[in-house]
Every structure is written in C-alpha cells, then in structure tokens.
Design a protein around this motif. Structure first.
Motif, PDB file in Angstrom:
ATOM      1  N   VAL A  26      -7.334  -2.510 -14.189  1.00 60.20           N
ATOM      2  CA  VAL A  26      -7.795  -2.040 -12.889  1.00 60.20           C
ATOM      3  C   VAL A  26      -6.621  -1.335 -12.217  1.00 60.20           C
ATOM      4  N   PHE A  27      -6.725  -0.005 -12.090  1.00 59.87           N
ATOM      5  CA  PHE A  27      -5.634   0.770 -11.536  1.00 59.87           C
ATOM      6  C   PHE A  27      -5.810   0.939 -10.030  1.00 59.87           C
ATOM      7  N   GLU A  28      -4.689   1.071  -9.340  1.00 62.33           N
ATOM      8  CA  GLU A  28      -4.722   1.323  -7.908  1.00 62.33           C
ATOM      9  C   GLU A  28      -5.141   2.777  -7.669  1.00 62.33           C
ATOM     10  N   THR A  29      -5.746   3.013  -6.518  1.00 60.22           N
ATOM     11  CA  THR A  29      -6.170   4.367  -6.137  1.00 60.22           C
ATOM     12  C   THR A  29      -5.348   4.790  -4.924  1.00 60.22           C
ATOM     13  N   PRO A  30      -4.277   5.556  -5.126  1.00 63.23           N
ATOM     14  CA  PRO A  30      -3.430   5.953  -3.995  1.00 63.23           C
ATOM     15  C   PRO A  30      -4.147   6.924  -3.060  1.00 63.23           C
ATOM     16  N   LEU A  31      -3.667   6.971  -1.830  1.00 67.09           N
ATOM     17  CA  LEU A  31      -4.199   7.921  -0.860  1.00 67.09           C
ATOM     18  C   LEU A  31      -3.685   9.313  -1.173  1.00 67.09           C
ATOM     19  N   PRO A  32      -4.447  10.353  -0.842  1.00 69.72           N
ATOM     20  CA  PRO A  32      -3.957  11.729  -1.031  1.00 69.72           C
ATOM     21  C   PRO A  32      -2.702  11.971  -0.203  1.00 69.72           C
TER      22      PRO A  32
ATOM     23  N   THR B 297      11.585   6.775  -6.038  1.00 74.78           N
ATOM     24  CA  THR B 297      11.008   8.034  -5.584  1.00 74.78           C
ATOM     25  C   THR B 297      10.133   8.665  -6.660  1.00 74.78           C
ATOM     26  N   VAL B 298      10.578   8.605  -7.926  1.00 75.31           N
ATOM     27  CA  VAL B 298       9.776   9.148  -9.023  1.00 75.31           C
ATOM     28  C   VAL B 298       8.425   8.424  -9.084  1.00 75.31           C
ATOM     29  N   GLY B 299       8.455   7.102  -8.956  1.00 77.01           N
ATOM     30  CA  GLY B 299       7.210   6.340  -8.968  1.00 77.01           C
ATOM     31  C   GLY B 299       6.299   6.711  -7.809  1.00 77.01           C
ATOM     32  N   LYS B 300       6.879   6.936  -6.634  1.00 77.65           N
ATOM     33  CA  LYS B 300       6.069   7.298  -5.471  1.00 77.65           C
ATOM     34  C   LYS B 300       5.492   8.707  -5.613  1.00 77.65           C
ATOM     35  N   ILE B 301       6.274   9.622  -6.203  1.00 81.53           N
ATOM     36  CA  ILE B 301       5.744  10.971  -6.432  1.00 81.53           C
ATOM     37  C   ILE B 301       4.566  10.900  -7.396  1.00 81.53           C
ATOM     38  N   ALA B 302       4.704  10.069  -8.432  1.00 77.70           N
ATOM     39  CA  ALA B 302       3.599   9.915  -9.390  1.00 77.70           C
ATOM     40  C   ALA B 302       2.348   9.406  -8.684  1.00 77.70           C
ATOM     41  N   ARG B 303       2.506   8.436  -7.787  1.00 73.16           N
ATOM     42  CA  ARG B 303       1.358   7.925  -7.041  1.00 73.16           C
ATOM     43  C   ARG B 303       0.724   9.029  -6.199  1.00 73.16           C
ATOM     44  N   ALA B 304       1.561   9.820  -5.532  1.00 74.88           N
ATOM     45  CA  ALA B 304       1.030  10.888  -4.693  1.00 74.88           C
ATOM     46  C   ALA B 304       0.254  11.909  -5.523  1.00 74.88           C
TER      47      ALA B 304
ATOM     48  N   VAL C  75      -1.239  11.378  -8.439  1.00 70.47           N
ATOM     49  CA  VAL C  75      -2.479  10.751  -8.874  1.00 70.47           C
ATOM     50  C   VAL C  75      -3.483  10.711  -7.724  1.00 70.47           C
ATOM     51  N   GLY C  76      -3.004  10.427  -6.522  1.00 71.10           N
ATOM     52  CA  GLY C  76      -3.876  10.435  -5.352  1.00 71.10           C
ATOM     53  C   GLY C  76      -4.489  11.798  -5.081  1.00 71.10           C
ATOM     54  N   ASP C  77      -3.777  12.862  -5.506  1.00 65.43           N
ATOM     55  CA  ASP C  77      -4.287  14.218  -5.352  1.00 65.43           C
ATOM     56  C   ASP C  77      -5.145  14.647  -6.537  1.00 65.43           C
ATOM     57  N   GLY C  78      -5.434  13.700  -7.444  1.00 65.88           N
ATOM     58  CA  GLY C  78      -6.317  13.995  -8.561  1.00 65.88           C
ATOM     59  C   GLY C  78      -5.639  14.614  -9.759  1.00 65.88           C
ATOM     60  N   LYS C  79      -4.323  14.499  -9.882  1.00 62.86           N
ATOM     61  CA  LYS C  79      -3.603  15.096 -10.994  1.00 62.86           C
ATOM     62  C   LYS C  79      -3.266  14.041 -12.048  1.00 62.86           C
ATOM     63  N   SER C  80      -3.124  14.487 -13.292  1.00 65.75           N
ATOM     64  CA  SER C  80      -2.713  13.600 -14.381  1.00 65.75           C
ATOM     65  C   SER C  80      -1.217  13.775 -14.620  1.00 65.75           C
ATOM     66  N   VAL C  81      -0.541  12.667 -14.952  1.00 64.12           N
ATOM     67  CA  VAL C  81       0.921  12.642 -14.966  1.00 64.12           C
ATOM     68  C   VAL C  81       1.415  11.881 -16.184  1.00 64.12           C
ATOM     69  N   VAL C  82       2.581  12.292 -16.702  1.00 60.70           N
ATOM     70  CA  VAL C  82       3.352  11.528 -17.684  1.00 60.70           C
ATOM     71  C   VAL C  82       4.741  11.318 -17.105  1.00 60.70           C
ATOM     72  N   LEU C  83       5.257  10.096 -17.207  1.00 57.30           N
ATOM     73  CA  LEU C  83       6.593   9.766 -16.722  1.00 57.30           C
ATOM     74  C   LEU C  83       7.582   9.716 -17.880  1.00 57.30           C
TER      75      LEU C  83
ATOM     76  N   PRO D 181       4.667   1.631  -1.191  1.00 54.01           N
ATOM     77  CA  PRO D 181       4.424   2.548  -2.312  1.00 54.01           C
ATOM     78  C   PRO D 181       3.905   3.911  -1.884  1.00 54.01           C
ATOM     79  N   ASP D 182       3.266   4.009  -0.720  1.00 56.95           N
ATOM     80  CA  ASP D 182       2.716   5.284  -0.260  1.00 56.95           C
ATOM     81  C   ASP D 182       3.460   5.817   0.960  1.00 56.95           C
ATOM     82  N   ASP D 183       4.727   5.425   1.117  1.00 57.45           N
ATOM     83  CA  ASP D 183       5.511   5.857   2.274  1.00 57.45           C
ATOM     84  C   ASP D 183       6.362   7.085   1.972  1.00 57.45           C
ATOM     85  N   LEU D 184       5.936   7.896   1.012  1.00 57.97           N
ATOM     86  CA  LEU D 184       6.580   9.173   0.723  1.00 57.97           C
ATOM     87  C   LEU D 184       5.618  10.275   1.137  1.00 57.97           C
ATOM     88  N   ALA D 185       6.105  11.226   1.946  1.00 58.66           N
ATOM     89  CA  ALA D 185       5.205  12.224   2.518  1.00 58.66           C
ATOM     90  C   ALA D 185       5.759  13.627   2.331  1.00 58.66           C
TER      91      ALA D 185
END
Length: 408
Positions: A95-101, A222-229, A231-239, A388-392
């Motif tokens: 069950v994955f988290e769904t970040p905010l856009p 920061t890398v982890g937070k960018i990945a969340r952002a 994903v929240g915008d609907g993009k697929s990512v590899v770290l 986790p979502d405090d990067l803007a």
C-alpha cells in the motif's frame, strides 16, 4: 542425537528463508552487487508486445511422437467450460502513500515562515509605518535586511527604491505599505527567472536529475521529497543511490522510494558511485519512466579530489545522454557561507538550480536573494519543514508575501 540436530538445523534454515521472504515483499530495489530481489518491478512496466502471426501453433509439433489422444477418431470431446478468474487484488502489504501535488504547496506551507515574518517583514513594516523616516530608521531597515541574509547589494537596491518613495510612505496606510514592501521584495527575488524543473520524458528517454551538496545539507532527504512531489504530480521515477560512502544512505533513500512505490537502484557500500548512477539511468530508460533522480555523496567544497569525482559521475551519466538538471542543495542556516559553497560546486559541475533547505523557523529567508544575485542560478525548491511533503516549488511573490506577513 544427530537426527535431532539435523532437524533443528532444517528448522532454522526454514525460519530464515521465511523471514527473508517477508522482508523482500514490497521491496522495490535493484542491487548491482547481487541479483534483484524477487518481485522487483519498475514503476511503469514495459508495455506488452502485440501478438504476431508467427507464434507456434498449439498442439503437438509435426516432429513429436503421436499419442493415444492424437490417434482417436471418434466424436470430438465437448468444449471445456470457460474459467472465470477472480478479480486481481493488490499484494498484501504493498500500500503506497499518495503524495499531494506540488502545485500550491508554498501557499499551504506559508505558516512555516512565521518566525521569519516577525523578524523581517514585520520589522520592516514597523519602521516604514513611522511618520517621518530619519537616517537612523534607514539604517535600521538596512540592518534588518542584512540580518536576514538578503546580501549587501540587494539590501542597497531595496533601500534605494524605498527612499525614492519616502513621500508615499509618509501617507500610506498599513495595507498599502505591505503591498509596497511585497512588490519590492518580489522584484529582487528574480520573478523572471526560469524555475521549471526538468522532469518530463523527452527524446525517448527520461529526464535525469543529479543532486549534489555538502555533508549535512539534507541532500538524501531532499531527493526523497522530490521523488514524492513528482509522484504526486503523476510522474514515474527511478532513484539512484550513488551516495555509496555514507553509511545507511542507500537504505534511507530506499525507504523514501518504498513509501511511494518508486524503484531504487543501489550498489554495495563503498562501491563506485558512477556505476550506480550509470545503472540507474539505464534502468530508467529501459523502464520508460519520466525521471531519474540520482543522489550523490555529500562532500566538502574544499576537497578538490571529491569535487573531481563529482565531475566524473556526471560524465559517466552523460554516456546515456545529457543531464537535464544539476540541483545544488544548500542549508539556509549557513548564511553567506552557502554562497561560497555554491560557487565552488558550479566550478565542478554546471548547476542549473538551487534547493534551499531548513528555511522553517529561521530569520534567514533573504538567503534566496543573495544566492541568486551572486550566482545567477535560480532557487527552484525550498524546504520549509521536516515533513515528507514540506518541499515546495519556489514562487517569488508568494514567498515575499509569506516573509512580510500581516495578511491571511
């Protein structure tokens, strides 16, 4: 007695295998020093290949031996009833988290700048609201701006522009003063700079983002937070966990990825970071993802050998294609020392954007102005908390309004 020991040994092996299976469930990691964990998949699976007319026919081949069923010449057997499969269900535990856009985050996080407001914005408004501004008042304005790390050049520009409007200030109301100050701060924040983050697929390959910075700036987080952002915008990512020197750095990045269902490519501790970065981009290209985020080892800007190695990582990655973004992570609390760090990093790699972390609860919001004016590099992201979502994404006008405060 020997049989008892053998039975105990078999039981221990079975327990270890069971624990390993449980730990591996849900892991989305590719390791370069070992085989991939069972069940590892990319964020976006490769599309299925269409069926072709060259597929081998069903049934026995002409060269195979005939069976009793093949020699049967009676009436055909009745067709088997269709099998109805139950609906597919997600694997338990995945069950994955769904970040905010990312859009609108800065507005939602403006309360993080509350303490900056009291020292910078409210301090300036208090002085500007006085009936007649003396030289001591203008010096107080200068000191307030310098204390917020706005920088000497930007401070002189702001003060000079406010001086030219001193007659207006004498008759302005509170809301008018606030609007004027927001406008002046926005002007020095570089509203015309390009702050878009290159994170879209192009030319049949993913966008590649290389993240660099000194030790302790919060780079891996920061890398982890960018990945969340993303994903929240609907993009697929590899770290890519190319920080192979710091203990548990890859584990930390892997945990960030697992929360949102993102694949992490990692190597053994102490391994070659360039090979990890290279493999991460290759994996992202084959998986047809939107973006590949590469975390590099933190390094002191005074160590020339480490800076040369950073250039090597970038050159190896560029064998797949150009690097789209080089993001430099700076700790806002370091003040003007951050500008010195940034200048050295720009000599090793071509930095395209700044990420300012730890802006929450400080009076150092003006560092944004100083960094941009000294280097000509836009601040693209700011960290306003430890969540986790405090990067803007950085928005000059919204940031200026948050610094000044006074309006809901």
């Amino acid at each position: 007695m020997e049989f008892v020991l053998i039975a105990i040994a078999i039981l221990v092996v079975a327990l270890l295998a069971g624990v390993g299976l449980l730990v591996s469930r849900g892991r989305r990691t590719t390791r370069l020093d070992t085989d991939a964990a069972p069940g590892t998949t990319l964020t976006r699976p490769r599309p299925p290949q269409p069926a072709t007319d060259t597929e081998p026919p069903l049934g026995p081949s002409p060269t195979s031996g005939a069976t009793a069923a093949d020699r049967y010449t009676g009436p055909p057997a009745p067709a088997a009833p269709p099998v109805e499969l139950p609906p597919a269900e997600p694997e338990p535990g995945l069950v994955f988290e769904t970040p905010l856009p990312s859009a609108g985050r800065l507005v939602r996080l403006r309360s993080r700048l509350a303490r900056s407001q009291s020292s910078l914005g409210r301090g300036l408004l208090t002085v500007l609201a006085r009936e007649k501004l003396t030289e001591d008042d203008w010096e107080e304005i200068e000191e307030t701006l310098l204390a917020a790390d706005v920088g000497v050049a930007a401070t002189m520009q702001i003060v000079q522009r406010l001086r030219t409007q001193s007659l207006v200030l004498a008759t302005a109301s509170g809301p008018e003063l606030r609007e004027l100050l927001v406008r002046e701060l926005t002007a020095v924040l570089g509203p015309d700079m390009d702050r878009t983050l290159a994170s879209d697929r192009h030319d049949g390959r993913p966008a590649v983002l290389l993240v660099v910075g000194v030790n302790g700036a919060g780079k891996t987080t920061t890398v982890g937070k960018i990945a969340r952002a993303l994903v929240g915008d609907g993009k697929s990512v590899v770290l890519g966990a190319a920080d192979t020197f710091r203990a548990a750095a890859a584990d930390q990045l892997e945990t960030w990825g697992e929360r949102v269902g993102v694949l992490t490519v990692r190597g053994r501790e102490g391994g070659d970071p360039a090979s990890v970065a290279f493999e991460a981009v290759r994996t992202g290209t084959e998986g047809e993802v939107d973006a590949v985020l590469i975390d590099t080892a933190g390094r002191l800007h005074t160590k020339s050998g480490l800076m040369d190695e950073l250039g090597k990582v970038k050159r190896v990655v560029e064998k797949h294609g150009p690097v789209d973004e080089v993001l430099l992570v700076l700790d806002a609390t370091t003040g003007q020392n951050g500008v010195v760090q940034a200048r050295v990093f720009t000599e090793a790699v071509e930095v395209t954007g700044i990420v300012l972390t730890k802006l929450d609860g400080t009076a150092k919001g003006g560092i944004v102005v100083s960094v941009q004016r000294e280097l000509g590099i836009p601040v693209k992201l700011i960290g306003l908390g430890e969540g986790p979502d405090d990067l803007a994404p950085f928005e000059p006008e919204a940031f200026a309004e948050a610094l000044v405060g006074g309006a809901d």
